[in-house]
Design a protein around this motif. Structure first.
Motif, PDB file in Angstrom:
ATOM      1  N   MET A  14      37.383  39.224  38.894  1.00  0.00           N
ATOM      2  CA  MET A  14      38.726  39.170  39.109  1.00  0.00           C
ATOM      3  C   MET A  14      39.215  38.699  37.728  1.00  0.00           C
ATOM      4  SD  MET A  14      39.619  36.678  42.231  1.00  0.00           S
ATOM      5  CE  MET A  14      41.328  36.102  41.580  1.00  0.00           C
ATOM      6  N   ILE A  15      40.642  39.539  37.784  1.00  0.00           N
ATOM      7  CA  ILE A  15      41.769  39.260  36.714  1.00  0.00           C
ATOM      8  C   ILE A  15      42.582  38.259  37.032  1.00  0.00           C
ATOM      9  CG2 ILE A  15      42.993  40.129  34.685  1.00  0.00           C
ATOM     10  CD1 ILE A  15      41.293  42.864  35.231  1.00  0.00           C
ATOM     11  N   THR A  16      43.151  37.171  36.387  1.00  0.00           N
ATOM     12  CA  THR A  16      44.257  36.443  36.715  1.00  0.00           C
ATOM     13  C   THR A  16      45.178  36.437  35.749  1.00  0.00           C
ATOM     14  OG1 THR A  16      43.104  35.089  38.404  1.00  0.00           O
ATOM     15  CG2 THR A  16      44.994  34.101  37.562  1.00  0.00           C
ATOM     16  N   LYS A  37      51.466  44.518  38.157  1.00  0.00           N
ATOM     17  CA  LYS A  37      51.928  45.808  38.615  1.00  0.00           C
ATOM     18  C   LYS A  37      50.838  47.027  37.808  1.00  0.00           C
ATOM     19  CE  LYS A  37      55.612  49.073  39.315  1.00  0.00           C
ATOM     20  NZ  LYS A  37      55.355  50.113  38.278  1.00  0.00           N
ATOM     21  N   ILE A  38      51.035  46.798  36.483  1.00  0.00           N
ATOM     22  CA  ILE A  38      50.451  47.810  35.733  1.00  0.00           C
ATOM     23  C   ILE A  38      49.034  47.749  35.766  1.00  0.00           C
ATOM     24  CG2 ILE A  38      49.998  48.727  33.351  1.00  0.00           C
ATOM     25  CD1 ILE A  38      52.859  49.239  34.372  1.00  0.00           C
ATOM     26  N   MET A  39      48.567  46.305  35.632  1.00  0.00           N
ATOM     27  CA  MET A  39      46.967  46.236  35.444  1.00  0.00           C
ATOM     28  C   MET A  39      46.366  46.444  36.882  1.00  0.00           C
ATOM     29  SD  MET A  39      46.674  42.849  33.247  1.00  0.00           S
ATOM     30  CE  MET A  39      44.991  42.806  32.736  1.00  0.00           C
ATOM     31  N   GLU A  41      47.458  48.698  38.900  1.00  0.00           N
ATOM     32  CA  GLU A  41      47.274  50.369  39.035  1.00  0.00           C
ATOM     33  C   GLU A  41      46.015  50.723  38.324  1.00  0.00           C
ATOM     34  OE1 GLU A  41      52.113  50.809  39.316  1.00  0.00           O
ATOM     35  OE2 GLU A  41      51.073  51.464  37.587  1.00  0.00           O
ATOM     36  N   ARG A  42      45.742  50.210  37.124  1.00  0.00           N
ATOM     37  CA  ARG A  42      44.681  50.687  36.191  1.00  0.00           C
ATOM     38  C   ARG A  42      43.330  50.146  36.286  1.00  0.00           C
ATOM     39  NH1 ARG A  42      48.196  52.791  31.176  1.00  0.00           N
ATOM     40  NH2 ARG A  42      49.735  53.574  32.228  1.00  0.00           N
ATOM     41  N   SER A  43      43.124  48.924  37.179  1.00  0.00           N
ATOM     42  CA  SER A  43      41.931  48.325  37.287  1.00  0.00           C
ATOM     43  C   SER A  43      41.548  48.534  38.463  1.00  0.00           C
ATOM     44  CB  SER A  43      42.191  46.933  36.892  1.00  0.00           C
ATOM     45  OG  SER A  43      40.867  46.128  36.927  1.00  0.00           O
ATOM     46  N   SER A  44      40.176  48.731  38.668  1.00  0.00           N
ATOM     47  CA  SER A  44      39.396  48.443  39.854  1.00  0.00           C
ATOM     48  C   SER A  44      39.146  47.155  40.388  1.00  0.00           C
ATOM     49  CB  SER A  44      37.917  49.294  39.672  1.00  0.00           C
ATOM     50  OG  SER A  44      37.467  48.906  38.776  1.00  0.00           O
ATOM     51  N   GLU A  45      39.181  46.198  39.443  1.00  0.00           N
ATOM     52  CA  GLU A  45      39.079  44.689  39.726  1.00  0.00           C
ATOM     53  C   GLU A  45      40.358  44.510  40.456  1.00  0.00           C
ATOM     54  OE1 GLU A  45      38.368  43.725  35.650  1.00  0.00           O
ATOM     55  OE2 GLU A  45      36.433  44.734  35.541  1.00  0.00           O
ATOM     56  N   PRO A  46      40.192  43.281  41.208  1.00  0.00           N
ATOM     57  CA  PRO A  46      41.401  42.638  41.856  1.00  0.00           C
ATOM     58  C   PRO A  46      42.213  41.821  40.633  1.00  0.00           C
ATOM     59  CG  PRO A  46      39.415  41.657  42.741  1.00  0.00           C
ATOM     60  CD  PRO A  46      39.000  42.679  41.753  1.00  0.00           C
ATOM     61  N   VAL A  47      43.419  42.105  40.968  1.00  0.00           N
ATOM     62  CA  VAL A  47      44.409  41.323  39.997  1.00  0.00           C
ATOM     63  C   VAL A  47      45.351  40.411  40.714  1.00  0.00           C
ATOM     64  CG1 VAL A  47      46.097  41.651  38.201  1.00  0.00           C
ATOM     65  CG2 VAL A  47      44.399  43.441  38.332  1.00  0.00           C
ATOM     66  N   SER A  48      45.293  39.038  40.156  1.00  0.00           N
ATOM     67  CA  SER A  48      46.046  37.942  40.635  1.00  0.00           C
ATOM     68  C   SER A  48      47.040  37.443  39.716  1.00  0.00           C
ATOM     69  CB  SER A  48      45.366  36.987  41.318  1.00  0.00           C
ATOM     70  OG  SER A  48      44.242  37.463  42.218  1.00  0.00           O
ATOM     71  N   LEU A  49      48.119  36.886  40.488  1.00  0.00           N
ATOM     72  CA  LEU A  49      49.220  36.408  39.402  1.00  0.00           C
ATOM     73  C   LEU A  49      49.306  34.806  39.938  1.00  0.00           C
ATOM     74  CD1 LEU A  49      51.693  36.370  37.566  1.00  0.00           C
ATOM     75  CD2 LEU A  49      53.096  37.309  39.470  1.00  0.00           C
TER      76      LEU A  49
END
Ligand SMILES: Cc1cc2nc3c(=O)[nH]c(=O)nc-3n(C[C@H](O)[C@H](O)[C@H](O)COP(=O)(O)O)c2cc1C
Length: 180
Positions: A14-16, A37-39, A41-49
């Protein structure tokens, strides 16, 4: 989840993105939302805020423990987006760090840093302060740290970037961090 290994596989990458202020209506939140939003779209990894707006960071509160379990511990990479308040990053971000389980949340993980300021400095000093702290936490910090100056002239009311040069350096930082 079928078993523990499934859980580990899906959670490890995961990326946070951390929006590093509790000020409501902040520019920091707008920039952090753009990174998400951008990450995403460009990452196969889940991105959280993770927003600090409503998070009680003064103690190991139930909400903080929940964020720790669901976001901080499972994430391998973090983007710290943080405004300049009186010459450095906001105290709430340090409170968050101080009230986490540092070994589980931060040790040996990776970080990118984005600074924001209404003034000319782009929170450069805050970027340096946070870099020192993240190194204390045994984190690897991407060399490409981005100071965004005069932030109120950069983004319009809808969160759109007004200057393509700024958008380009953000895209470049994101690309580098996804490969890092
Ligand atoms: C408590 C506080 C202190 C601030 N100190 C600085 C500063 O030292 N230098 C600067 O350029 N801007 C300073 N600002 C302005 C912020 O950089 C500006 O509000 C910018 O939009 C980023 O903050 P935000 O994410 O809260 O909107 C300060 C703002 C606040 C609320």
């Amino acid at each position: 989840m079928e078993n523990e290994s499934d859980y580990l596989c899906t959670q490890l990458f995961m990326i946070t993105i951390i929006s590093g202020t509790n000020r409501k209506g902040s520019m920091t939140m707008k920039v952090a939302a753009f990174y998400k939003k951008i990450m995403s779209e460009r990452s196969s990894e889940p991105v959280s805020l993770l927003s600090l707006e409503e998070l009680n960071c003064w103690e190991r509160s139930p909400e903080l423990l929940k964020s720790e379990q669901e976001l901080l511990i499972p994430s391998e990479k973090f983007v710290f987006v943080m405004p300049e308040y009186n010459g450095s990053f906001p105290g709430i971000l340090k409170l968050l760090i101080d009230n986490t389980d540092i070994r589980k949340c931060w040790w040996y993980k990776k970080a990118a840093i984005v600074g924001l300021a209404d003034g000319r400095g782009g929170n450069l000093r805050g970027i340096d302060h946070l870099t020192g702290i993240l190194h204390y936490l045994k984190m690897n910090v991407l060399y490409n740290k981005l100071p965004l100056s005069r932030i109120n002239e950069e983004i319009d009311g809808e969160g759109q970037w007004l200057k393509s040069a700024t958008e380009n350096v953000i895209m470049h930082q994101i690309e580098e961090f996804l490969k890092y």
